[in-house]
Write a protein that holds these residues in place. Structure first.
Motif, PDB file in Angstrom:
ATOM      1  N   VAL A 160      40.509  60.482  47.392  1.00 19.41           N
ATOM      2  CA  VAL A 160      41.147  59.175  47.561  1.00 19.41           C
ATOM      3  C   VAL A 160      41.532  58.625  46.193  1.00 19.41           C
ATOM      4  N   ILE A 161      42.804  58.353  45.997  1.00 20.00           N
ATOM      5  CA  ILE A 161      43.247  57.679  44.776  1.00 20.00           C
ATOM      6  C   ILE A 161      42.931  56.194  44.944  1.00 20.00           C
ATOM      7  N   PRO A 162      42.052  55.622  44.090  1.00 21.31           N
ATOM      8  CA  PRO A 162      41.674  54.219  44.278  1.00 21.31           C
ATOM      9  C   PRO A 162      42.779  53.263  43.853  1.00 21.31           C
ATOM     10  N   GLY A 163      42.742  52.092  44.431  1.00 15.17           N
ATOM     11  CA  GLY A 163      43.732  51.076  44.089  1.00 15.17           C
ATOM     12  C   GLY A 163      43.409  50.318  42.826  1.00 15.17           C
ATOM     13  N   THR A 164      42.148  50.362  42.385  1.00 14.97           N
ATOM     14  CA  THR A 164      41.755  49.682  41.151  1.00 14.97           C
ATOM     15  C   THR A 164      40.841  50.576  40.333  1.00 14.97           C
ATOM     16  N   ALA A 165      40.839  50.344  39.047  1.00 16.06           N
ATOM     17  CA  ALA A 165      39.906  51.000  38.120  1.00 16.06           C
ATOM     18  C   ALA A 165      39.451  49.957  37.118  1.00 16.06           C
ATOM     19  N   GLU A 166      38.149  49.960  36.833  1.00 18.10           N
ATOM     20  CA  GLU A 166      37.571  48.945  35.951  1.00 18.10           C
ATOM     21  C   GLU A 166      36.835  49.592  34.787  1.00 18.10           C
ATOM     22  N   ASN A 222      34.489  52.567  35.724  1.00 16.91           N
ATOM     23  CA  ASN A 222      34.109  52.596  37.133  1.00 16.91           C
ATOM     24  C   ASN A 222      35.380  52.625  37.986  1.00 16.91           C
ATOM     25  N   ALA A 223      35.496  53.670  38.817  1.00 20.92           N
ATOM     26  CA  ALA A 223      36.679  53.761  39.681  1.00 20.92           C
ATOM     27  C   ALA A 223      36.399  54.746  40.811  1.00 20.92           C
TER      28      ALA A 223
END
Length: 446
Positions: free
Chosen positions: A314-320, A307-308
């Motif tokens: 937009v490049i996300p700051g977190t990825a899970e 999930n990210a």
């Protein structure tokens, strides 16, 4: 007892000639009814199934109690008096994993009976097993039979998640209901596996343990930014690389005593040695017999969810992500240390569920009794000890000193892939196999 009607809902399923037959067995009817009650987890719908089960037990003269651990999440417990106060716990779960009707040949919540099988989600995992227990107990009531010792019945919620609303809740809040229980039996053992090239011999693995569970949420953190610009620190890429390292890792073979006992027993049944230095290759060569130890000779850690992000530019700051980790008895730290190394210093982990790798006594008199019951009903049976690759509610009950065996006896058509039925498409169970299971349980318990 709950006051609402325990009957299952009507469905728009088609009715087959076999369903209309007055000779259709009680165990098949109960299994069909339970499947028609959708207890998908997540979803939290076990209450209606619990009421249905409680109604069947009440009709058999028992006094079942329904415990709601959360709205809609319910458990049923009843005690059958026996000739000895020493008790056996027979437990199973009411919930099932999701099923997409578009992928199934027969609707997964129809409970339809055709081609000699009960079809639907939970037929094998594990409403079929619950049906065998219920049919056996109701048979005792009709015949005026008492079990050899007290039998505590537990029908539980939430096993397909963490057990928080099921076995975990019951152990934490109602442990007194299981006093006197010296052993427990539940799913994933006692099923038949045809020996390759020998139609007259069937292996029946009886589980004496299972691998431990380490479900983990893993997180990578980076620098958020515009998707059109060079990434400074891309969390999605960092997590992806870590997940690939996990997926590609070759875990070393670790032969635990219980699995070694299984391989020795299989060698005797097959009449040929199994090469301990080439166990992975041997598991493939032996087919379904080899599947009994293929996943039980090493730890594992499989990426299962990602999930990210929230917008393509937009490049996300977190990825899970999530990882399903399983460890052999005594090898938990090896699993966690290896996972940390593979994830790398920039990916963190936290536990979603961490539970041990319980085991039951083997060799043991009760193990021998289970084996004898199988052989009495199927002279071609060759019972062997077995370790489950996954986890069950036995983990919770082991915390209060009740060791658990995997013993839900089932005689299968050799063409059916038992392991493929778990969480798979077109799950089904033979009616004759369920009837066999009722006879084995009856013989074991009475």
């Amino acid at each position: 007892m709950p006051g609402s009607d325990p009957a299952p809902p009507a469905t728009n399923q088609s009715t087959t000639d076999e369903e209309c037959s007055p000779a259709m067995s009680e165990v098949a009817q109960i299994c069909s009814d339970l499947i028609r009650i959708d207890t998908t987890n997540p979803g939290g719908g076990e209450r209606r199934a619990a009421e249905y089960v409680a109604g069947l037990l009440a009709e058999a003269g028992l006094e079942p109690e329904v415990f709601e651990s959360a709205p809609g999440r319910a458990n049923v417990v009843a005690r059958v008096p026996g000739d000895s106060p020493e008790a056996l716990l027979v437990h199973g779960h009411l919930d099932v994993v999701p099923a997409d009707p578009l992928e199934w040949r027969v609707h997964p919540f129809s409970g339809e009976i055709q081609d000699g099988c009960v079809h639907g989600r939970g037929a094998v995992d594990m409403k079929g097993s619950l049906s065998m227990t219920l049919a056996a107990v109701r048979g005792w009531a009709r015949r005026g039979v008492r079990p050899r010792r007290d039998v505590v019945l537990a029908f539980l919620a939430d096993e397909e998640a963490t057990g928080e609303y099921g076995s975990g809740y019951m152990v934490e809040h109602h442990a007194e209901l299981f006093e006197g229980c010296t052993e427990a039996i539940s799913e994933s053992g006692g099923f038949s596996v045809q020996v390759p090239g020998d139609a007259g011999t069937r292996v029946y693995p009886v589980a004496v343990g299972e691998r431990g569970t380490a479900w983990m949420k893993v997180t990578a953190r980076g620098v958020a930014g515009h998707g059109s610009k060079p990434a400074v620190d891309n969390a999605v890429a960092e997590l992806s690389r870590a997940m690939v390292r996990l997926a590609d890792h070759r875990w070393p073979v670790r032969l635990t005593p219980a699995v070694a006992a299984l391989i020795t027993a299989l060698s005797q049944v097959l009449g040929e040695p199994i090469d301990l230095d080439r166990l992975e290759e041997e598991a493939v060569r032996l087919g379904r017999v080899g599947a009994l130890f293929k996943a039980q000779i090493r730890n594992s850690a499989n990426p299962t969810m990602l999930n990210a992000g929230y917008k393509v530019n937009v490049i996300p700051g977190t990825a899970e992500g999530h990882v399903d980790g399983r460890f052999l008895p005594g090898y938990r730290e090896e699993l966690l240390e290896t996972v940390d190394k593979l994830l790398g210093p920039r990916v963190t982990r936290e536990f979603v569920n961490l539970s041990g790798a319980p085991s039951a006594p083997y060799p043991a008199p009760f193990f021998d009794q289970m084996c004898a019951a199988l052989v009495a009903e199927d002279p071609a049976a060759r019972p062997v000890p077995y370790v489950m690759s996954g986890g069950t509610d036995a983990k919770s009950f082991s915390q209060i000193g009740v060791p658990g065996y995997g013993f839900a006896p089932l005689l299968l058509d050799p063409t059916l892939d038992y392991f493929g039925m778990f969480h798979g498409v077109d799950e089904r169970v033979p009616v004759a196999g369920l009837e066999f299971g009722v006879r084995v349980l009856d013989r074991l318990l009475t």
